[in-house]
Design an enzyme around this catalytic site. Structure first.
Site, PDB file in Angstrom:
ATOM      1  N   GLY A 178       0.842  -1.218   0.015  1.00  0.00           N
ATOM      2  CA  GLY A 178      -0.204   0.260   0.098  1.00  0.00           C
ATOM      3  C   GLY A 178       0.876   1.299  -0.129  1.00  0.00           C
ATOM      4  O   GLY A 178       2.151   1.073  -0.288  1.00  0.00           O
ATOM      5  N   PHE A 179       0.280   2.463  -0.022  1.00  0.00           N
ATOM      6  CA  PHE A 179       0.938   3.714   0.063  1.00  0.00           C
ATOM      7  C   PHE A 179       2.025   3.757   1.259  1.00  0.00           C
ATOM      8  O   PHE A 179       3.268   3.866   0.806  1.00  0.00           O
ATOM      9  CB  PHE A 179      -0.350   4.875   0.006  1.00  0.00           C
ATOM     10  CG  PHE A 179       0.211   6.003   0.580  1.00  0.00           C
ATOM     11  CD1 PHE A 179       1.416   6.766  -0.023  1.00  0.00           C
ATOM     12  CD2 PHE A 179      -0.307   6.649   1.596  1.00  0.00           C
ATOM     13  CE1 PHE A 179       1.779   8.045   0.587  1.00  0.00           C
ATOM     14  CE2 PHE A 179       0.124   8.014   2.201  1.00  0.00           C
ATOM     15  CZ  PHE A 179       1.069   8.585   1.660  1.00  0.00           C
ATOM     16  N   PHE A 234      -5.971  -5.606  -2.363  1.00  0.00           N
ATOM     17  CA  PHE A 234      -7.321  -4.829  -2.409  1.00  0.00           C
ATOM     18  C   PHE A 234      -7.003  -3.210  -2.801  1.00  0.00           C
ATOM     19  O   PHE A 234      -7.539  -2.926  -3.908  1.00  0.00           O
ATOM     20  CB  PHE A 234      -8.274  -5.029  -1.040  1.00  0.00           C
ATOM     21  CG  PHE A 234      -9.300  -4.131  -1.123  1.00  0.00           C
ATOM     22  CD1 PHE A 234      -9.997  -4.068  -2.198  1.00  0.00           C
ATOM     23  CD2 PHE A 234      -9.501  -3.284  -0.072  1.00  0.00           C
ATOM     24  CE1 PHE A 234     -11.270  -3.397  -2.077  1.00  0.00           C
ATOM     25  CE2 PHE A 234     -10.882  -2.514   0.001  1.00  0.00           C
ATOM     26  CZ  PHE A 234     -11.497  -2.497  -1.243  1.00  0.00           C
ATOM     27  N   LYS A 274     -13.726  -7.155   9.382  1.00  0.00           N
ATOM     28  CA  LYS A 274     -13.081  -8.409   9.411  1.00  0.00           C
ATOM     29  C   LYS A 274     -11.530  -8.139   9.398  1.00  0.00           C
ATOM     30  O   LYS A 274     -10.835  -8.917  10.033  1.00  0.00           O
ATOM     31  CB  LYS A 274     -13.385  -9.507   8.293  1.00  0.00           C
ATOM     32  CG  LYS A 274     -15.065 -10.221   8.418  1.00  0.00           C
ATOM     33  CD  LYS A 274     -15.087 -11.032   7.207  1.00  0.00           C
ATOM     34  CE  LYS A 274     -16.598 -11.594   7.342  1.00  0.00           C
ATOM     35  NZ  LYS A 274     -16.792 -12.428   6.305  1.00  0.00           N
ATOM     36  N   THR A 275     -10.940  -7.511   8.526  1.00  0.00           N
ATOM     37  CA  THR A 275      -9.582  -7.031   8.620  1.00  0.00           C
ATOM     38  C   THR A 275      -9.114  -6.594   9.851  1.00  0.00           C
ATOM     39  O   THR A 275      -8.129  -7.021  10.343  1.00  0.00           O
ATOM     40  CB  THR A 275      -9.244  -6.305   7.327  1.00  0.00           C
ATOM     41  OG1 THR A 275      -9.840  -6.728   5.891  1.00  0.00           O
ATOM     42  CG2 THR A 275      -7.907  -5.871   7.372  1.00  0.00           C
ATOM     43  N   ASN A 278      -5.240 -12.871  14.058  1.00  0.00           N
ATOM     44  CA  ASN A 278      -4.494 -13.545  13.618  1.00  0.00           C
ATOM     45  C   ASN A 278      -2.763 -12.985  13.704  1.00  0.00           C
ATOM     46  O   ASN A 278      -2.018 -13.710  13.862  1.00  0.00           O
ATOM     47  CB  ASN A 278      -4.578 -13.735  11.850  1.00  0.00           C
ATOM     48  CG  ASN A 278      -5.902 -14.615  11.809  1.00  0.00           C
ATOM     49  OD1 ASN A 278      -6.025 -15.641  12.638  1.00  0.00           O
ATOM     50  ND2 ASN A 278      -6.628 -14.369  10.688  1.00  0.00           N
ATOM     51  N   TYR A 312     -14.478   1.471   9.944  1.00  0.00           N
ATOM     52  CA  TYR A 312     -13.320   1.907  10.158  1.00  0.00           C
ATOM     53  C   TYR A 312     -12.931   2.180  11.503  1.00  0.00           C
ATOM     54  O   TYR A 312     -11.943   1.412  12.099  1.00  0.00           O
ATOM     55  CB  TYR A 312     -12.857   2.419   9.072  1.00  0.00           C
ATOM     56  CG  TYR A 312     -11.362   3.076   8.957  1.00  0.00           C
ATOM     57  CD1 TYR A 312     -10.534   2.426   8.201  1.00  0.00           C
ATOM     58  CD2 TYR A 312     -10.842   4.416   9.409  1.00  0.00           C
ATOM     59  CE1 TYR A 312      -9.107   2.745   8.287  1.00  0.00           C
ATOM     60  CE2 TYR A 312      -9.434   4.936   9.422  1.00  0.00           C
ATOM     61  CZ  TYR A 312      -8.870   4.001   8.718  1.00  0.00           C
ATOM     62  OH  TYR A 312      -7.368   4.315   8.566  1.00  0.00           O
ATOM     63  N   LYS A 328     -10.990  -0.122  14.270  1.00  0.00           N
ATOM     64  CA  LYS A 328      -9.416   0.236  14.331  1.00  0.00           C
ATOM     65  C   LYS A 328      -9.746   0.533  16.125  1.00  0.00           C
ATOM     66  O   LYS A 328      -8.584   0.133  16.926  1.00  0.00           O
ATOM     67  CB  LYS A 328      -9.232   1.562  13.868  1.00  0.00           C
ATOM     68  CG  LYS A 328      -8.813   1.663  12.550  1.00  0.00           C
ATOM     69  CD  LYS A 328      -7.390   0.887  12.445  1.00  0.00           C
ATOM     70  CE  LYS A 328      -7.105   1.006  10.879  1.00  0.00           C
ATOM     71  NZ  LYS A 328      -5.584   0.441  10.472  1.00  0.00           N
TER      72      LYS A 328
HETATM   73  P1  NAD Z   1      -3.440   1.560   1.719  1.00  0.00           P
HETATM   74  O1  NAD Z   1      -4.767   1.325   1.189  1.00  0.00           O
HETATM   75  O2  NAD Z   1      -2.631   2.079   0.446  1.00  0.00           O
HETATM   76  O3  NAD Z   1      -2.867   0.713   2.217  1.00  0.00           O
HETATM   77  C1  NAD Z   1      -3.352  -0.711   2.907  1.00  0.00           C
HETATM   78  C2  NAD Z   1      -2.690  -2.020   2.147  1.00  0.00           C
HETATM   79  O4  NAD Z   1      -3.234  -3.085   2.980  1.00  0.00           O
HETATM   80  C3  NAD Z   1      -3.175  -2.128   0.754  1.00  0.00           C
HETATM   81  O5  NAD Z   1      -1.887  -2.569   0.179  1.00  0.00           O
HETATM   82  C4  NAD Z   1      -4.036  -3.339   0.571  1.00  0.00           C
HETATM   83  O6  NAD Z   1      -4.126  -4.182  -0.386  1.00  0.00           O
HETATM   84  C5  NAD Z   1      -3.791  -4.172   2.116  1.00  0.00           C
HETATM   85  N1  NAD Z   1      -4.734  -4.810   2.800  1.00  0.00           N
HETATM   86  C6  NAD Z   1      -6.242  -4.497   2.946  1.00  0.00           C
HETATM   87  N2  NAD Z   1      -6.828  -5.363   3.552  1.00  0.00           N
HETATM   88  C7  NAD Z   1      -6.000  -6.625   3.672  1.00  0.00           C
HETATM   89  C8  NAD Z   1      -6.375  -7.655   4.047  1.00  0.00           C
HETATM   90  N3  NAD Z   1      -7.510  -8.220   4.588  1.00  0.00           N
HETATM   91  N4  NAD Z   1      -5.089  -8.551   4.007  1.00  0.00           N
HETATM   92  C9  NAD Z   1      -3.944  -8.296   3.529  1.00  0.00           C
HETATM   93  N5  NAD Z   1      -3.823  -6.911   2.944  1.00  0.00           N
HETATM   94  C10 NAD Z   1      -4.623  -6.216   2.980  1.00  0.00           C
HETATM   95  O7  NAD Z   1      -3.388   2.568   2.789  1.00  0.00           O
HETATM   96  P2  NAD Z   1      -2.327   3.542   3.419  1.00  0.00           P
HETATM   97  O8  NAD Z   1      -2.579   4.850   3.447  1.00  0.00           O
HETATM   98  O9  NAD Z   1      -1.064   3.018   3.207  1.00  0.00           O
HETATM   99  O10 NAD Z   1      -2.617   2.938   5.106  1.00  0.00           O
HETATM  100  C11 NAD Z   1      -1.763   1.950   5.599  1.00  0.00           C
HETATM  101  C12 NAD Z   1      -2.511   1.751   7.262  1.00  0.00           C
HETATM  102  O11 NAD Z   1      -2.154   3.197   7.996  1.00  0.00           O
HETATM  103  C13 NAD Z   1      -3.772   1.434   7.220  1.00  0.00           C
HETATM  104  O12 NAD Z   1      -3.833   0.536   8.503  1.00  0.00           O
HETATM  105  C14 NAD Z   1      -4.355   2.566   7.700  1.00  0.00           C
HETATM  106  O13 NAD Z   1      -5.838   2.503   8.571  1.00  0.00           O
HETATM  107  C15 NAD Z   1      -3.535   3.255   8.349  1.00  0.00           C
HETATM  108  N6  NAD Z   1      -3.548   4.859   8.387  1.00  0.00           N
HETATM  109  C16 NAD Z   1      -3.485   5.475   7.328  1.00  0.00           C
HETATM  110  C17 NAD Z   1      -3.662   6.942   7.190  1.00  0.00           C
HETATM  111  C18 NAD Z   1      -3.405   7.825   6.044  1.00  0.00           C
HETATM  112  O14 NAD Z   1      -3.493   8.812   6.213  1.00  0.00           O
HETATM  113  N7  NAD Z   1      -2.957   7.300   4.969  1.00  0.00           N
HETATM  114  C19 NAD Z   1      -4.254   7.291   8.421  1.00  0.00           C
HETATM  115  C20 NAD Z   1      -4.548   6.797   9.464  1.00  0.00           C
HETATM  116  C21 NAD Z   1      -4.147   5.315   9.492  1.00  0.00           C
END
Ligand code: NAD
Ligand code: UDP
Length: 318
Positions: free
Chosen positions: A13-14, A37, A92-93, A100, A146, A150
């Protein structure tokens, strides 16, 4: 420094892709686990040839058996459009997934860091948000899958710590931006930048007086690694973000200025339960981790705009 084998769930992800890169650069082995996803292979393309990098396609709602020294749990869609797309899967995630991953940390006796969020404060009525504020969350709204997911994940982290002595670290991440954000994630940064680059209308929801505080991704991942490497008794939660609060309307004007865009600002209805103000109190991060943000908003935005400009040009979208 001792080199480790590190698991990053959501590593494609990002934020996860930047974390993979940082930990590899520090000489560690990195196992990136993702169900793709919202993540993409493009995000980790430059890491694929690195012998210390390994990619596993897996969904954390299913148990995982693997040997590692440390776990960062980032797997979860983060933008409102993505996490509301399949709300039940998001819960669920956050619930089955963290059980897990915590089970793995317990079995291996290794530390686990949970990427929690400022959304645990909901639509806060205390400003700035300190970690001891319990928040103001709608448990039955469209953001609850969400927010509440969390919150339960934080509860599970604490219970595994109290009951099973798992070595835990909880960080609460505030709005983070930078290269590799998904173009279609509907978040304010990607929307405004891509609209500005295409000279399309900039879509401000509501009057635009609501505020957010934007943190550049390199600052965030520095804080994540500092938290993981902190003393065992520092378990958090600790806020990580930038405490420069910006009204969304001002943010729109700033992006128009930096991109020299011809876009006009239009107003669309405010989504349900959209938080009015959000700004982290960073005292704990500063005192416990010795961490602070370094990248100024304009500098971070220029890097992000450069990324989107290249991407849209390559894909012939501008
Ligand atoms: P993103 O959507 O780019 O990254 C999330 C990654 O998790 C993706 O690569 C996705 O494919 C993977 N993923 C989702 N569900 C999954 C599952 N069940 N099993 C395996 N992989 C799964 O989002 P992000 O911005 O990179 O955020 C990363 C984390 O940081 C997240 O947990 C998010 O809640 C948290 N977060 C992000 C921000 C933000 O501003 N970007 C703010 C608060 C919290
Ligand atoms: N927003 C907006 N126009 C957009 C996308 C978002 O005005 O095209 C607003 C949104 O209503 C919210 C803020 O920008 O007040 C941040 O939204 P985002 O989805 O990026 O993150 P979050 O609400 O989760 O902080």
């Amino acid at each position: 420094m001792l080199m480790k084998k590190i698991l990053i769930t959501g590593g494609a992800g990002f934020i996860g892709s930047h974390l993979c890169e940082k930990l590899l650069n520090e000489g560690n082995e990195v196992i990136c686990l993702d169900n793709f996803f919202t993540g993409s292979k493009d995000n980790i393309y430059n890491l694929m040839d690195n012998k210390k990098f390994e990619l596993i396609r897996h969904d954390i709602i299913k148990p995982l058996l693997i040997e590692v020294d440390e776990i960062y749990n980032l797997a979860c869609p983060a933008s409102p459009i993505h996490y509301q797309h399949n709300a039940i899967k998001t819960i669920k995630t956050n619930v089955l997934g963290i059980i897990n991953v915590l089970g793995l940390a317990k079995r291996l006796h290794v530390p686990i860091l949970q990427a929690s969020t400022s959304e645990v404060y909901g639509d806060p009525i205390v400003h700035p948000q300190r970690e001891d504020y319990w928040g103001n969350v709608n448990p039955i709204g469209i953001r609850s899958c969400y927010d509440e997911g969390k919150r339960v994940a934080e509860t599970l982290m604490m219970d595994y710590h109290r009951q099973n002595k798992v070595d835990i670290k909880i960080i609460r991440i505030f709005n983070t931006y930078g290269p590799r954000m998904a173009e279609d994630d509907g978040r304010v940064v990607s929307n405004f930048i891509t609209q500005a680059l295409r000279n399309q209308d900039i879509t401000v929801y509501g009057e635009g007086n609501q505020t957010r505080s934007f943190c550049y991704v390199s600052d965030l991942v520095d804080g994540m690694v500092k938290m993981m490497n902190s003393d065992r008794e520092i378990i958090g939660p600790i806020n990580l973000g930038n405490n420069t609060e910006t009204p969304i309307i001002e943010f729109a004007r700033r992006i128009i200025d930096i991109t020299c865009s011809k876009s006009k600002i239009i107003h669309l209805p405010l989504p349900q339960d959209d938080p009015v103000r959000r700004c982290p109190d960073l005292t704990l991060a500063k005192t416990k981790l010795g961490w602070d943000h370094k990248v100024k908003l304009d500098d971070g935005l220029k890097e992000t705009i450069k990324y989107f400009e290249n991407k849209l040009r390559n894909e012939k979208k501008i």
